[in-house]
Motif scaffolding. Structure first.
Motif, PDB file in Angstrom:
ATOM      1  N   ARG A 237       0.819  -1.214   0.000  1.00  0.00           N
ATOM      2  CA  ARG A 237       0.000   0.000   0.000  1.00  0.00           C
ATOM      3  C   ARG A 237       0.852   1.265   0.000  1.00  0.00           C
ATOM      4  O   ARG A 237       0.476   2.261  -0.622  1.00  0.00           O
ATOM      5  CB  ARG A 237      -0.906   0.004   1.227  1.00  0.00           C
ATOM      6  CG  ARG A 237      -2.091  -0.938   1.137  1.00  0.00           C
ATOM      7  CD  ARG A 237      -2.858  -0.922   2.437  1.00  0.00           C
ATOM      8  NE  ARG A 237      -4.019  -1.808   2.401  1.00  0.00           N
ATOM      9  CZ  ARG A 237      -4.751  -2.113   3.458  1.00  0.00           C
ATOM     10  NH1 ARG A 237      -4.443  -1.590   4.644  1.00  0.00           N
ATOM     11  NH2 ARG A 237      -5.783  -2.926   3.341  1.00  0.00           N
ATOM     12  N   ARG A 262      -6.172  -4.998  -4.535  1.00  0.00           N
ATOM     13  CA  ARG A 262      -6.841  -3.692  -4.442  1.00  0.00           C
ATOM     14  C   ARG A 262      -5.799  -2.574  -4.348  1.00  0.00           C
ATOM     15  O   ARG A 262      -5.956  -1.514  -4.985  1.00  0.00           O
ATOM     16  CB  ARG A 262      -7.766  -3.671  -3.233  1.00  0.00           C
ATOM     17  CG  ARG A 262      -8.599  -2.394  -3.129  1.00  0.00           C
ATOM     18  CD  ARG A 262      -9.518  -2.420  -1.937  1.00  0.00           C
ATOM     19  NE  ARG A 262     -10.535  -3.457  -2.061  1.00  0.00           N
ATOM     20  CZ  ARG A 262     -10.590  -4.555  -1.328  1.00  0.00           C
ATOM     21  NH1 ARG A 262      -9.690  -4.758  -0.381  1.00  0.00           N
ATOM     22  NH2 ARG A 262     -11.541  -5.449  -1.499  1.00  0.00           N
ATOM     23  N   ASP A 266      -5.148   0.485  -7.091  1.00  0.00           N
ATOM     24  CA  ASP A 266      -5.088   1.904  -6.731  1.00  0.00           C
ATOM     25  C   ASP A 266      -3.808   2.549  -7.265  1.00  0.00           C
ATOM     26  O   ASP A 266      -3.824   3.693  -7.740  1.00  0.00           O
ATOM     27  CB  ASP A 266      -5.161   2.068  -5.215  1.00  0.00           C
ATOM     28  CG  ASP A 266      -6.506   1.644  -4.655  1.00  0.00           C
ATOM     29  OD1 ASP A 266      -7.484   1.586  -5.450  1.00  0.00           O
ATOM     30  OD2 ASP A 266      -6.593   1.353  -3.445  1.00  0.00           O
ATOM     31  N   HIS A 267      -2.699   1.810  -7.211  1.00  0.00           N
ATOM     32  CA  HIS A 267      -1.446   2.348  -7.730  1.00  0.00           C
ATOM     33  C   HIS A 267      -1.524   2.556  -9.239  1.00  0.00           C
ATOM     34  O   HIS A 267      -1.038   3.576  -9.762  1.00  0.00           O
ATOM     35  CB  HIS A 267      -0.290   1.395  -7.397  1.00  0.00           C
ATOM     36  CG  HIS A 267      -0.039   1.268  -5.935  1.00  0.00           C
ATOM     37  ND1 HIS A 267       0.802   0.314  -5.392  1.00  0.00           N
ATOM     38  CD2 HIS A 267      -0.519   1.970  -4.875  1.00  0.00           C
ATOM     39  CE1 HIS A 267       0.836   0.440  -4.085  1.00  0.00           C
ATOM     40  NE2 HIS A 267       0.040   1.433  -3.742  1.00  0.00           N
ATOM     41  N   GLN A 269      -4.225   3.185 -11.029  1.00  0.00           N
ATOM     42  CA  GLN A 269      -5.062   4.354 -11.276  1.00  0.00           C
ATOM     43  C   GLN A 269      -4.311   5.644 -10.976  1.00  0.00           C
ATOM     44  O   GLN A 269      -4.445   6.638 -11.714  1.00  0.00           O
ATOM     45  CB  GLN A 269      -6.326   4.265 -10.425  1.00  0.00           C
ATOM     46  CG  GLN A 269      -7.256   3.129 -10.813  1.00  0.00           C
ATOM     47  CD  GLN A 269      -8.472   3.044  -9.922  1.00  0.00           C
ATOM     48  OE1 GLN A 269      -8.652   3.861  -9.008  1.00  0.00           O
ATOM     49  NE2 GLN A 269      -9.318   2.049 -10.165  1.00  0.00           N
TER      50      GLN A 269
END
Length: 389
Positions: A237, A262, A266-267, A269
């Motif tokens: 994360r 997940r 996120d990375h 995006q």
């Protein structure tokens, strides 16, 4: 041999590069083969000789030395090398120093190898792709699993088994002289029958029994594995550079895998948003610059009052045609910085400055001065944009 074959197909390699890509002796002794791809930036290690000496961890140490010497390697794949925790530890310690890899694929490791992998993820900022396979054991090195706590438990030891011709010790004070010989023979046969019943299976079943235990349903992951997996999720994360992470293993819970995926999504995006913002910022800056230049060009046309007699000699003049100072405009816009740099260079030469005594010094001074002007222009543009916002 594989490295030599790769070099033969690339005629541009030098002798120094050939020496760097040679297979180290410990790697060859361990039965490992090196394959270079993408002009030497990707290294794939395979276990090609199963009958070779089982010193894969020594091969891992040699690979770490190879990575330290060859910083050109950006991708490492040892998923087919059979290098376990000890060898992976040598490689991870080197990667924490060099921070050269962008892609890493590991062979199965235990908790010890996972601990070293976490150190790589925390330290390395260039790593974008990770592939690993985890096993819920302390280490996969066979030398560390020779003894277990049960080996020291002697509470169930009954002594060596007795042979057929051996007789039980007579109890103290016993009198077996009066016992019938047929009764003694019957007891001996019963003992022999009991011994045969306890060992009544084929020799082939001896190898199948451990296999049944191995194929049993996997137990819940240990507390040590869960703790390290939680650390892995937190590290992933906090590393926006990681855009691909794959952790396989029967003991890995599904929720942990989902959390990792997940975080990676996120990375990705975030990377897309940053790339789009850079494109928009570049397009807006170019448009603004063109707009300013067109405004300056338009003002030059409005202020021009001298009319042309004709475009070519002998032609009649056109009242609507005006003289436009294109050359002055281009000189003012494009060559102003260069002219200022040349003027400053000549000023320093007039003072007999040794830094600009030859043409190399003059060229270095011009480049330095133009870069200085470019930085000042960028700083002024940033201040103007900040004031406008």
């Amino acid at each position: 041999r594989a490295a030599a074959g790769a070099l033969s197909t690339s005629p541009g390699w030098s002798a120094c590069a050939a020496q760097k890509m040679a297979t180290p002796l410990p790697v060859s002794e361990a039965g490992l083969e090196l394959e270079y791809q993408d002009d030497g930036t990707k290294l794939i290690v395979r276990d090609v000789r199963r009958e070779a000496s089982a010193i894969r961890n020594r091969g891992g140490e040699a690979l770490s030395q190879l990575l330290m010497a060859n910083r050109q390697i950006k991708a490492l794949d040892i998923s087919q090398a059979g290098i376990s925790d000890n060898g992976v530890s040598h490689i991870c310690l080197t990667l924490r120093q060099t921070d050269q890899l962008e892609s890493l694929a590991l062979s199965p490791v235990g908790l010890a190898g996972l601990e070293f992998l976490l150190g790589v993820l925390r330290r390395c900022t260039r790593l974008t792709s990770l592939t690993a396979s985890l096993v819920d054991v302390d280490t996969l090195v066979a030398a560390a699993q020779n003894l277990s706590p049960e080996d020291y438990d002697v509470s169930t030891y009954t002594g060596p088994p007795k042979g057929e011709d051996e007789e039980d010790e007579e109890p103290a004070g016993g009198d077996d002289d009066d016992e019938d010989p047929e009764a003694k023979e019957r007891k001996k046969l019963e003992k022999l029958r009991t011994l045969l019943n306890d060992n009544d299976y084929d020799s082939s079943d001896e190898a199948s029994k451990p296999a049944v235990a191995a194929t049993a349903t996997p137990s819940d992951p240990s507390a040590s594995l869960l703790q390290r997996l939680n650390e892995l999720v937190e590290v992933v994360r906090g590393k926006p550079n990681l855009t691909y992470v794959s952790c396989a293993g029967a003991a890995i819970p599904e929720d942990v895998s989902r959390e990792i995926q997940r975080a990676v999504a996120d990375h990705c995006q975030l990377q897309e948003r940053r790339a789009k913002a850079r494109e928009e910022r570049g397009a807006r800056t170019a448009f603004d610059a063109l707009k300013d230049q067109m405004a300056e060009l338009g003002s030059s046309m409005e202020t021009a009052t001298a009319a042309m007699d004709g475009i070519l000699p002998g032609e009649e003049g056109n009242a609507e045609t005006t003289r436009l100072g294109i050359r002055a405009f281009i000189g003012r816009r494009l060559f102003a910085a260069l002219g200022e740099a040349l003027f400053e260079c000549q000023r320093f030469k007039s003072k007999e400055n040794e830094a600009v005594a030859n043409w190399q010094g003059e060229a270095a001074f011009l480049a330095m001065y133009i870069r200085k002007l470019a930085r000042e222009s960028d700083r002024a543009a940033q201040l103007q944009n900040a004031a406008g916002n």
